[in-house]
Scaffold this active site. Structure first.
Site, short mmCIF file in Angstrom:
data_model
loop_
_atom_site.label_atom_id
_atom_site.label_comp_id
_atom_site.label_asym_id
_atom_site.label_seq_id
_atom_site.Cartn_x
_atom_site.Cartn_y
_atom_site.Cartn_z
N ASP A 122 50.36 41.53 46.04
CA ASP A 122 49.90 40.45 45.23
C ASP A 122 49.00 40.73 44.16
OD1 ASP A 122 51.28 38.47 46.21
OD2 ASP A 122 49.92 37.77 47.62
N ASP A 155 47.42 45.68 47.28
CA ASP A 155 48.66 45.15 47.94
C ASP A 155 49.38 44.59 46.70
OD1 ASP A 155 47.55 42.59 47.22
OD2 ASP A 155 47.22 41.99 49.28
N GLU A 182 40.02 38.96 41.93
CA GLU A 182 40.98 38.31 42.67
C GLU A 182 40.17 37.41 43.66
OE1 GLU A 182 44.06 40.90 44.31
OE2 GLU A 182 44.99 39.16 45.38
N ASP A 226 43.30 43.43 44.94
CA ASP A 226 43.52 44.21 46.27
C ASP A 226 44.61 45.10 45.82
OD1 ASP A 226 41.69 42.58 47.60
OD2 ASP A 226 43.29 41.15 48.31
#
Ligand code: 1YM
Length: 637
Positions: free
Chosen positions: A504, A502, A427, A500
């Protein structure tokens, strides 16, 4: 139990001993899957009794000590003496391998299908097992211990009402056999019991978890597979109101089909034989699919919805956006294939075709509006298919230089041996940069993703092929797509999603998995897809550097340090914050990293998850929680 054994008894004990020696041969595995298999063996007997028309209520209870109780209100197992074994029929069922099938001739038997190893195998693999039979105004009881050894013969322990009939079995799996775990999973049991209830209209099934207060589910569907299709389409947008339902019987073979089209581009067709999911299809599915294509083409031509010289609609065209359940009940089904997930019985193809075509043709005649909606959808699909074919031809005709441009963002590995090659899909450009510096150039390729990738749940193949990120992935993998897909051309045997930790990152991970599941399903099923596990913290204590993955792990590590230890804890906000050394040490280097393998255990559940997460409706996406049992994630170092 008497001290003397006769020859029969000795044979019986040797049989059960063989099961304990090689449990894998009887239940496949002694993992959590095998543990739950024990429940299905007992429940199957109750479902058989329901298929025979004598039982409409089944209850499954998970006890506090991870025992399982299965109760039904059927006729009750026969209690008389069996001539061949000299034992009661109940004892025979629980101690002689494969006895259940032999004794109960006729009828539709779940146990004729995939599991069918019988109650004796459950007994052999249990610490103890008890059975209660309610029949003829009496309660019969027998207990077995230590892997199936009867404590006493079957005996009457009480009276009951004359009209009270049924069987109750309680067992506790032997932890010496199920070393991995003996803890039952409520959701695994609930999902399958719900499926059984959908497939047997009017059968009530309750699941009670006594380990937690007020935890229970009850399943009863008077509409049967019609309600199953309704549930599968719950978060989709149906394009016609009524669910089409077709049912028929020929030569004791029952075929039932429920279907409804939605506005998506995927087809979700699930078939069953005697309540067992035939994941690889077979003759019942072939017959229905063949009939669907033929009837739609015939009707479209007759109704002038398709012109004389138009190309015929293909199977893929008429199945776009179709949700369908096919349920076949067969007195003696033959299964094929490595996992026995395919119906082989040849006579079923024509029977399924006959029953479905007659019913479906009538439906189209009687519902011309729905017929037009369905045929319009298939016609659009057909046009899109032709457009996608052109787009693919253009991709194929590209000069090497063009291909190089498409794949320009890829930092490929130098090895051409797919078995040792890995591709990290990363990403963001900055993480991509660190990853490039951290990798082993020989075996590790890096593909940074710039934008969010297209949600293929809402896009058809032709649109997906116009998306640059997706084109890059297709070119990098080397397998082709759709009808051209060829797994043997896969250029990397590890496809690692590195995002990540998180929200997103999670979203991108789901978008990629959706793409893989819908367009490259064999790479998911084949276990080629992994998720990287970047650490959350770097802890420095004196000269020691430790990377930890979770908050719990951080707390555990702190607890091992002296009380006044001076530690520096650095929380990584994302991959982009890690330098190449951190990334190599923790996430990419074969020695230290932990990869999670992502596989799909149950296609029906996975289909549901992707619809819920990626479909038109926003609500299910909002309520999505990290832990979803559909993706079995194995640690793979
Ligand atoms: C909780 C588990 O095993 N129920 C059950 C089993 C049987 C019958 C009824 C039954 C079947 C038949 C006739 C028949 C079984 N019987 C046999 C065998 N519940 C549970 N309920 N009468 C009763 O199939 O003809 C095997 S299972 F072999 F004895 F017929």
């Amino acid at each position: 139990m008497k001290n003397e054994y006769n020859d029969e008894n000795i044979q019986v004990l040797e049989g059960l001993e063989a099961v304990r020696k090689r449990p894998g041969m009887y239940i496949g595995t002694t993992s959590v899957v095998g543990l739950h298999h024990l429940v299905w063996e007992i429940v199957d007997n109750s479902v058989d009794e329901s298929l025979a028309g004598f039982c409409d209520d089944i209850e499954v209870i998970i006890g506090k000590g991870n025992t399982i109780t299965v109760k039904d209100d059927g006729r009750g197992m026969p209690t008389g003496i069996n001539k061949k074994t000299g034992l009661s029929t109940v004892e025979t069922i629980f101690t002689v391998l494969h006895a259940g099938g032999k004794f109960g001739g006729g009828g539709y038997k779940v146990s004729g299908g995939l599991h069918g190893v019988g109650a004796s195998v459950v007994n052999a693999l249990s610490e103890w097992l008890e059975v209660y039979v309610y029949r003829d105004g009496e309660v019969h009881y027998q207990r077995f211990e230590h892997g199936g050894k009867p404590v006493e013969p079957l005996k009457v322990i009480d009276k009951c009402a004359q009209d009270r009939t049924g069987t109750t079995v309680i067992f506790k799996p032997d932890p010496a056999i199920f070393q991995e775990t003996t803890v039952f999973d409520f959701n695994i049991l609930a999902n399958r019991l719900q499926q059984i209830a959908f497939l047997n209209k009017g059968l009530q099934i309750k699941l009670i978890d006594e380990r937690e207060e007020n935890k229970q589910s009850a399943f009863l569907y008077n509409g049967g597979i019609i309600e199953y299709v309704k549930m599968l389409n719950k978060n989709k947008e149906p394009i016609h109101d009524d669910i089409v339902y077709i049912e028929g019987k020929e030569d004791d073979i029952i075929i039932e089909v429920a279907m409804q089209y939605n506005d998506s581009y995927n087809s979700s067709i699930f078939s069953f034989v005697n309540n067992i999911n035939t994941g690889d299809g077979g003759t019942h599915e072939d017959g229905v699919k063949r009939a669907l294509t033929r009837i739609i083409n015939n009707y479209a031509k007759k109704a002038k919805l398709l012109k004389e010289n138009d190309e015929s609609l293909t199977g893929d065209d008429v199945r776009e956006g179709l949700t369908m359940i096919i349920s076949c009940k067969h007195p003696d089904p033959q299964f094929e294939g490595q996992t026995k997930g395919k119906l082989g019985s040849a006579e079923v193809r024509k029977i399924a075709d006959d029953i479905f075509s007659e019913g479906f043709e009538r439906f189209l005649m009687e519902n011309p509006e729905e017929a037009k909606i369905i045929i319009d959808k298939a016609t659009v699909a057909s046009r899109a298919r032709l457009a996608a074919k052109k787009a693919r031809e253009i991709t194929r005709r590209k000069t090497p230089m063009d291909a190089f441009n498409t794949i320009g963002k890829l930092s490929d590995c130098t090895s051409r041996d797919a078995t040792e090659s890995e591709i990290f899909i990363v990403e963001g450009d900055s993480a991509g940069g660190s990853a490039k510096d951290a990798r082993m150039p020989k075996t590790q390729a890096i593909l940074p993703l710039r934008g969010k990738i297209l949600n293929v749940e809402k896009a058809r193949l032709d649109k997906a092929l116009n998306n640059e990120e997706i084109r890059t992935i297709i070119t990098a993998f080397g397998t082709g797509i759709g009808a051209d897909f060829d797994i043997s051309k896969l250029r990397y045997h590890k496809i690692v999603i590195m995002t990540d930790a998180d929200v997103d990152g999670e979203h991108i991970r789901i978008l990629l998995l959706t793409l893989f599941y819908r367009f490259f399903r064999p790479i998911v099923e084949g276990g080629y897809v992994y998720a990287a596990q970047p650490p959350l913290y770097k802890v420095v204590y004196g000269k020691n550097i430790k990377y930890v993955l979770t908050d719990e792990e951080l707390a555990e590590y702190r607890a091992t340090l002296p009380a006044n230890a001076k530690v520096t804890v650095n929380r990584f906000k994302g991959l982009g914050e890690m330098d190449a050394i951190d990334l190599r040490e923790t996430t990419m280097h074969i020695e230290n990293r932990v990869l999670k393998r992502i596989t799909v255990e149950d296609a029906i559940a996975a289909d549901q998850v992707f619809t819920d997460l990626m479909g038109e409706n926003v609500l299910p996406r909002k309520t999505y929680i990290e832990e979803n049992g559909q993706f079995v994630e194995n640690l793979d170092v």
